[in-house]
Design a protein around this motif. Structure first.
Motif, short mmCIF file in Angstrom:
data_model
loop_
_atom_site.label_atom_id
_atom_site.label_comp_id
_atom_site.label_asym_id
_atom_site.label_seq_id
_atom_site.Cartn_x
_atom_site.Cartn_y
_atom_site.Cartn_z
N MET A 1 0.85 -1.20 0.00
CA MET A 1 0.00 0.00 0.00
C MET A 1 0.87 1.24 0.00
N SER A 2 0.46 2.23 -0.76
CA SER A 2 1.21 3.48 -0.71
C SER A 2 0.75 4.29 0.50
N ALA A 3 1.50 5.31 0.82
CA ALA A 3 1.18 6.14 1.99
C ALA A 3 -0.19 6.77 1.81
N PRO A 4 -0.98 6.88 2.91
CA PRO A 4 -2.26 7.59 2.82
C PRO A 4 -2.03 9.02 2.33
N ARG A 5 -2.99 9.53 1.52
CA ARG A 5 -2.86 10.91 1.03
C ARG A 5 -3.09 11.89 2.17
N ALA A 6 -2.52 13.08 2.04
CA ALA A 6 -2.76 14.13 3.04
C ALA A 6 -4.26 14.38 3.12
N GLY A 7 -4.80 14.56 4.31
CA GLY A 7 -6.24 14.76 4.49
C GLY A 7 -7.00 13.46 4.51
N ASP A 8 -6.29 12.33 4.35
CA ASP A 8 -6.90 11.01 4.26
C ASP A 8 -6.25 10.10 5.30
N ARG A 9 -5.90 10.65 6.45
CA ARG A 9 -5.15 9.88 7.43
C ARG A 9 -6.02 8.80 8.06
N PRO B 1 -7.77 6.75 10.84
CA PRO B 1 -8.13 7.01 12.24
C PRO B 1 -7.63 5.90 13.14
N VAL B 2 -7.05 6.25 14.28
CA VAL B 2 -6.48 5.27 15.20
C VAL B 2 -6.93 5.58 16.63
N ALA B 3 -6.86 4.53 17.48
CA ALA B 3 -7.16 4.71 18.90
C ALA B 3 -5.92 4.42 19.73
N VAL B 4 -5.83 5.03 20.90
CA VAL B 4 -4.80 4.69 21.88
C VAL B 4 -5.49 4.16 23.13
N LEU B 5 -5.21 2.90 23.47
CA LEU B 5 -5.73 2.28 24.70
C LEU B 5 -4.71 2.55 25.80
N PRO C 1 1.86 11.99 9.68
CA PRO C 1 1.32 12.18 8.32
C PRO C 1 0.35 11.09 7.88
N TRP C 2 0.37 9.90 8.47
CA TRP C 2 -0.50 8.80 8.02
C TRP C 2 -1.65 8.51 8.97
N PHE C 3 -1.47 8.80 10.27
CA PHE C 3 -2.45 8.40 11.29
C PHE C 3 -3.05 9.64 11.95
N ARG C 4 -4.35 9.52 12.29
CA ARG C 4 -5.05 10.61 12.99
C ARG C 4 -5.64 10.03 14.28
N LEU C 5 -5.27 10.62 15.42
CA LEU C 5 -5.79 10.12 16.70
C LEU C 5 -7.29 10.43 16.79
N ALA C 6 -8.10 9.37 16.78
CA ALA C 6 -9.56 9.55 16.78
C ALA C 6 -10.20 9.21 18.11
N GLU C 7 -9.56 8.28 18.88
CA GLU C 7 -10.19 7.82 20.12
C GLU C 7 -9.12 7.56 21.18
N VAL C 8 -9.49 7.78 22.44
CA VAL C 8 -8.60 7.45 23.56
C VAL C 8 -9.39 6.64 24.58
N SER C 9 -8.72 5.66 25.19
CA SER C 9 -9.38 4.88 26.25
C SER C 9 -8.44 4.75 27.44
N ALA C 10 -9.00 4.36 28.58
CA ALA C 10 -8.19 4.08 29.78
C ALA C 10 -9.04 3.21 30.70
N SER C 11 -8.74 3.22 32.00
CA SER C 11 -9.46 2.37 32.95
C SER C 11 -10.83 2.98 33.27
N GLU C 12 -11.60 2.24 34.04
CA GLU C 12 -12.92 2.77 34.42
C GLU C 12 -12.79 3.99 35.33
N ARG D 1 -13.91 2.15 18.29
CA ARG D 1 -14.30 1.64 16.97
C ARG D 1 -13.16 1.56 15.96
N SER D 2 -12.03 2.17 16.23
CA SER D 2 -10.95 2.22 15.22
C SER D 2 -10.44 0.81 14.90
#
Ligand code: NAP
Length: 358
Positions: free
Chosen positions: A1-9, A11-15, A33-44, A80-81
């Motif tokens: 796969m080629s690199a995602p285009r700018a503006g087309d990053r 979406p990723v989550a960080v647990l 340039p390739w990933f966009r932080l969309a979601e964050v999670s942690a403990s209850e 959901r990522s």
């Protein structure tokens, strides 16, 4: 796969986004340039709060858009990522990471619980990208629609990067290593100040075993049949906690099948660029190893940020009266030893087309 285009990053989550490693992910992903932080999670304890309120932000500027995010429960029905970076504490990771993989997610894990499984890649892109081949067996064995890919323990990665070129050239057989590991390696709030200020603690729980076993797995080959053929090297590790903020130092004596002179070892180290330099991955440093000939380097204060924290600095390469070669390696435990390593692994998955194909 080629690199995602700018503006087309992607979406990723960080647990586990609120901890020391989670915060490093937030910082590194802010300008990725390739990933966009969309979601964050942690403990209850943190779920439902704004990230600003849940995380005790440790350094630099907290991006406004992340500060306003609501921290999610660490559960695949809430997050959901497809691509998730895990900075979870180990017990939580042992439960959550397989749940995400079962739910079809690609988990890039910093936790230790799956690193030594025979069907789980333990990857440093420059050293052993062929371990991605273990994913085929992982799918067959576990019937996961997604996958778990791990990056090494924060001291093992420094050691393996320094030794990989020497192993290729001369065949590593024995290693004695003693580490001096930064307090940030224990997470936040980590080691009590009265235990570590002006002190050295000659014990880090489970660390020596991880260094010994992971270094061997990292230097192992994958056979044509997709199985691990373990390196014959034997490793003896002593792990020490020292009052340094960031940067793990490893002092090593190594014996090889073919004994190199110090000049031969230095020439191999200086010319090494790693196995994926042609991919020009966004988080790859120009040189994975920075070789110093200054007699009092590497030092965490001066060298931890080499290559944006992604390079390992190696110095004091000299003859050893017990084994063959002595050397010192040092790397940033939170960047190359954790969040940056995971992100580089994810870039490799994208560049190899694996993230989309599986
Ligand atoms: P940390 O500062 O203690 O952070 C732990 C994170 O896990 C926090 O976000 C915490 O959320 C979350 N968490 C704890 N229990 C949870 C649960 N039951 N369910 C969901 N989330 C939970 O630790 P760290 O240093 O960032 O380390 C994170 C992982 O990376 C660990 O597995 C560690 O071994 C590994 N690692 C660390 C380093 C390093 O240099 N620090 C290097 C390599 C690998 P709350 O804030 O809500 O409690």
């Amino acid at each position: 796969m080629s690199a995602p285009r700018a503006g087309d990053r992607i979406p990723v989550a960080v647990l586990g986004a609120t901890g020391a490693v989670g915060q490093a992910f937030v910082r590194l992903l802010a300008a990725h340039p390739w990933f966009r932080l969309a979601e964050v999670s942690a403990s209850e304890r943190s779920a439902g709060k704004s990230y600003r309120d849940a995380a005790r932000w440790l350094s630099g500027a907290l991006p406004d858009d992340v500060a306003a995010m609501t921290v999610l429960a660490t559960d695949p029905s809430a997050v959901r990522s497809t691509l998730v970076f895990s900075a979870l504490e180990a017990d939580a990771a042992a439960i959550a990471e397989p749940a995400f993989a079962r739910a079809g997610r690609f988990v890039l894990s910093n936790a230790s619980c799956f690193r030594m499984e025979q069907d789980v890649p333990l990857i440093i892109p420059e050293v052993n990208p062929e371990q991605l081949g273990l994913l085929v067996r992982q799918r067959e064995n576990r019937e996961w629609k997604g996958a778990i890919v791990t990056n090494p323990n924060c001291a093992a990665i420094v050691i393996a990067m320094a030794l990989a070129p020497l192993d290729r050239a001369f065949g590593l057989r024995k290693l004695f290593v003693s580490t001096m590991q930064a307090v940030s390696g224990a997470g936040y709030p980590g080691v009590p100040s009265l235990d570590i200020l002006g002190n050295v603690v000659p014990f880090i729980n489970k660390e020596e075993g991880k260094i010994e076993s992971e270094t061997v797995k990292l230097l192992s080959r994958v056979t044509a049949a997709g199985r691990l053929e373990m390196s014959p090297a034997t490793v003896s590790a002593h792990a020490n906690r020292v009052p340094v903020e960031h940067g793990h130092t490893a002092v090593m004596s190594a014996a090889f099948e073919t004994r190199p002179t110090p000049d031969e070892a230095l020439a191999v180290l200086e010319s090494w660029r790693g196995d994926v330099s042609e991919l020009a991955l966004p988080s790859s440093p120009a040189r994975p190893l920075v070789i110093t000939r200054e007699q009092d380097r590497p030092q965490p204060r001066r060298d931890a940020d080499a290559g944006g924290g992604m390079a390992v600095t190696v110095g004091r390469v000299r003859a050893d009266p017990l084994f063959d070669i002595r050397l010192v390696a040092m790397g940033h435990n939170i960047i190359r030893g954790a969040a940056g390593a995971s992100i580089l692994n994810a870039e490799l998955l994208v560049a190899r087309g694996i993230l989309r194909a599986m």
